[in-house]
Design an enzyme around this catalytic site. Structure first.
Site, PDB file in Angstrom:
ATOM      1  N   MET A  27       6.566   7.747   3.272  1.00  0.00           N
ATOM      2  CA  MET A  27       6.443   7.144   5.143  1.00  0.00           C
ATOM      3  C   MET A  27       7.603   6.030   5.504  1.00  0.00           C
ATOM      4  SD  MET A  27       4.150   8.928   7.172  1.00  0.00           S
ATOM      5  CE  MET A  27       2.851   7.818   6.984  1.00  0.00           C
ATOM      6  N   ALA A  29       8.524   2.075   5.769  1.00  0.00           N
ATOM      7  CA  ALA A  29       7.874   0.936   5.271  1.00  0.00           C
ATOM      8  C   ALA A  29       7.504   0.358   3.778  1.00  0.00           C
ATOM      9  CB  ALA A  29       7.253   0.767   6.818  1.00  0.00           C
ATOM     10  N   LEU A  30       8.712   0.167   2.851  1.00  0.00           N
ATOM     11  CA  LEU A  30       8.109   0.037   1.794  1.00  0.00           C
ATOM     12  C   LEU A  30       7.552  -0.965   1.443  1.00  0.00           C
ATOM     13  CD1 LEU A  30      11.253   2.136  -0.486  1.00  0.00           C
ATOM     14  CD2 LEU A  30       8.839   3.278   0.801  1.00  0.00           C
ATOM     15  N   HIS A  31       6.597  -0.811   0.309  1.00  0.00           N
ATOM     16  CA  HIS A  31       6.224  -1.931  -0.068  1.00  0.00           C
ATOM     17  C   HIS A  31       5.384  -2.421  -1.260  1.00  0.00           C
ATOM     18  CE1 HIS A  31       2.684   0.103  -0.593  1.00  0.00           C
ATOM     19  NE2 HIS A  31       2.620   0.950   1.284  1.00  0.00           N
ATOM     20  N   HIS A  34       5.072   0.768  -3.034  1.00  0.00           N
ATOM     21  CA  HIS A  34       5.433   1.781  -2.908  1.00  0.00           C
ATOM     22  C   HIS A  34       6.566   1.491  -4.845  1.00  0.00           C
ATOM     23  CE1 HIS A  34       4.891   2.098   1.427  1.00  0.00           C
ATOM     24  NE2 HIS A  34       5.118   3.659   0.929  1.00  0.00           N
ATOM     25  N   ASP A 148      -4.538   6.800  -2.067  1.00  0.00           N
ATOM     26  CA  ASP A 148      -4.586   8.276  -0.787  1.00  0.00           C
ATOM     27  C   ASP A 148      -5.281   9.137  -1.647  1.00  0.00           C
ATOM     28  OD1 ASP A 148      -3.574   7.334   1.596  1.00  0.00           O
ATOM     29  OD2 ASP A 148      -1.994   7.095   0.269  1.00  0.00           O
ATOM     30  N   SER A 183      -0.258  -1.416   2.054  1.00  0.00           N
ATOM     31  CA  SER A 183      -0.616  -0.295   3.283  1.00  0.00           C
ATOM     32  C   SER A 183       0.584  -0.404   3.868  1.00  0.00           C
ATOM     33  CB  SER A 183      -1.881   0.332   3.846  1.00  0.00           C
ATOM     34  OG  SER A 183      -1.662   0.437   4.831  1.00  0.00           O
ATOM     35  N   SER A 184       1.362  -0.274   4.761  1.00  0.00           N
ATOM     36  CA  SER A 184       2.035  -0.535   5.241  1.00  0.00           C
ATOM     37  C   SER A 184       1.358  -0.717   6.816  1.00  0.00           C
ATOM     38  CB  SER A 184       3.022   0.782   6.286  1.00  0.00           C
ATOM     39  OG  SER A 184       3.370   1.081   4.661  1.00  0.00           O
TER      40      SER A 184
HETATM   41  P1  AMP Z   1       2.746   6.704   2.665  1.00  0.00           P
HETATM   42  O1  AMP Z   1       4.393   5.415   2.860  1.00  0.00           O
HETATM   43  O2  AMP Z   1       2.098   5.585   3.093  1.00  0.00           O
HETATM   44  O3  AMP Z   1       2.762   8.034   2.959  1.00  0.00           O
HETATM   45  O4  AMP Z   1       3.041   6.471   0.640  1.00  0.00           O
HETATM   46  C1  AMP Z   1       4.014   6.763  -0.311  1.00  0.00           C
HETATM   47  C2  AMP Z   1       2.925   7.091  -1.299  1.00  0.00           C
HETATM   48  O5  AMP Z   1       2.760   6.386  -1.754  1.00  0.00           O
HETATM   49  C3  AMP Z   1       1.814   7.871  -1.542  1.00  0.00           C
HETATM   50  O6  AMP Z   1       1.704   8.009  -2.503  1.00  0.00           O
HETATM   51  C4  AMP Z   1       0.437   6.533  -1.202  1.00  0.00           C
HETATM   52  O7  AMP Z   1      -0.453   6.871  -2.377  1.00  0.00           O
HETATM   53  C5  AMP Z   1       1.091   5.463  -2.182  1.00  0.00           C
HETATM   54  N1  AMP Z   1       1.277   4.174  -2.194  1.00  0.00           N
HETATM   55  C6  AMP Z   1       0.878   3.583  -0.598  1.00  0.00           C
HETATM   56  N2  AMP Z   1      -0.073   2.275  -0.560  1.00  0.00           N
HETATM   57  C7  AMP Z   1      -0.528   2.428  -2.465  1.00  0.00           C
HETATM   58  C8  AMP Z   1      -0.720   1.075  -2.634  1.00  0.00           C
HETATM   59  N3  AMP Z   1      -1.260   0.091  -2.442  1.00  0.00           N
HETATM   60  N4  AMP Z   1      -0.440   1.851  -3.701  1.00  0.00           N
HETATM   61  C9  AMP Z   1       0.245   2.365  -5.564  1.00  0.00           C
HETATM   62  N5  AMP Z   1       0.469   3.846  -4.046  1.00  0.00           N
HETATM   63  C10 AMP Z   1       0.622   3.773  -2.669  1.00  0.00           C
END
Ligand code: AMP
Length: 281
Positions: A27, A29-31, A34, A148, A183-184
């Site tokens: 989604m 807001a890459l960290h 990601h 997740d 987390s974002s």
């Molecule tokens: P999101 O953008 O939050 O929907 O996450 C996109 C993907 O990144 C999902 O598969 C999440 O499980 C993964 N993700 C988010 N945060 C982390 C993290 N801290 N470590 C590993 N994977 C992550």
């Protein structure tokens, strides 16, 4: 060079390359979490596609859809650095040209527990958009984070049960040096809320210690809950679940999953452990 496409037509043209396609759905807001997914996706001969789409379908009416961070320029720079081949960043109108879909994915029994209980409709929204992304990108492999864990289990189930033929590649949770899972949504936390949020990883570690000492499932959960309560977090759940079915687990491999709110920010985290102790009666 990372290419960027915003429409289905552009995506189709850009994807006519040989070799396996690997999709990393996000989604934005890459960290650093990601980034780890993007690195896990990369291998010689693969085409890495990152999707960036804040999916309205998975947000409840009282959730943070409007304030969810949108940082496309910074995200594209991250994708460039991580050598992503293609970014698919569609608008909501591209993804849902006829509005909210009337046919959606039913997540089954695992989708009604834990996150599914506290966020009604969440997993229907997630699985529906993941299925649409699979249909549009046609990946051989898709990469998901263990952060997740319930989502990962459900996406695996969907790929198997609906014969999607997409191999799901998991990536361990990436944490800040003090243990907080990245987390974002962490950017919403005030300094004191962030301190309190550290109770989540502390809860997981306390629970894992009790489990490895042969503690009962009840003792494992109590150890986690004590940490969360001591930080005065509002706890939605602390639960032991089978890593695949996400049904309650009492013995063998399990995921301890927690969800709690620090102020208005809802955080989730989990850890894998092995339950060897007998249940209390
Ligand atoms: P999101 O953008 O939050 O929907 O996450 C996109 C993907 O990144 C999902 O598969 C999440 O499980 C993964 N993700 C988010 N945060 C982390 C993290 N801290 N470590 C590993 N994977 C992550």
């Amino acid at each position: 060079m990372t290419g960027v496409v915003r429409t289905r037509a552009e995506l189709r043209t850009a994807l006519s390359r040989p070799g396996p396609i690997v999709l990393v759905p996000t989604m934005g807001a890459l960290h650093d979490g990601h980034r780890e997914l993007l690195r896990a996706a990369r291998a010689p001969g693969r085409t890495v596609v990152a999707s960036i789409f804040v999916n309205p379908l998975q947000f409840g009416p009282d959730e943070d859809l409007d304030r969810y961070p949108r940082t496309l320029d910074a995200d594209l720079a991250v994708c460039e650095e991580e050598q992503v081949d293609l970014v698919f960043a569609p608008s909501a109108a591209q993804m849902y040209p006829e509005g909210a879909p009337s046919v959606t994915v039913h997540p089954g029994p695992a989708g009604h527990r834990l996150e599914g209980e506290f966020r009604p409709g969440f997993f229907t929204g997630v699985l529906t958009v993941v299925l649409k992304l699979f249909s549009l990108v046609r990946p051989d492999i898709a990469v998901f984070g263990e952060k997740d864990a319930q989502q990962l289990a459900l996406v695996r189930r969907m790929s198997a049960d609906l014969d999607l033929g997409v191999v799901i590649q998991p990536v361990p949770t990436v944490r800040d040096p003090d243990g907080l899972a990245i987390s974002s949504r962490n950017r919403y936390l005030s300094e004191s809320e962030r301190r309190a949020a550290l109770a989540l990883p502390h809860a997981l570690w306390a629970a894992a210690a009790v489990a490895s000492d042969g503690g009962s499932p009840e003792a494992v959960i109590a150890a986690a809950r004590a940490e969360l309560d001591s930080a005065h977090l509002a706890v939605d759940y602390v639960a032991l679940a089978d890593p695949d079915s996400f049904q309650p687990a009492v013995t063998g491999p399990a995921v301890l999953a927690v969800a709690a709110r620090a102020g208005t920010t809802r955080l989730i985290d989990n850890i894998r452990l092995e339950l060897t102790g007998a249940a209390d009666h």
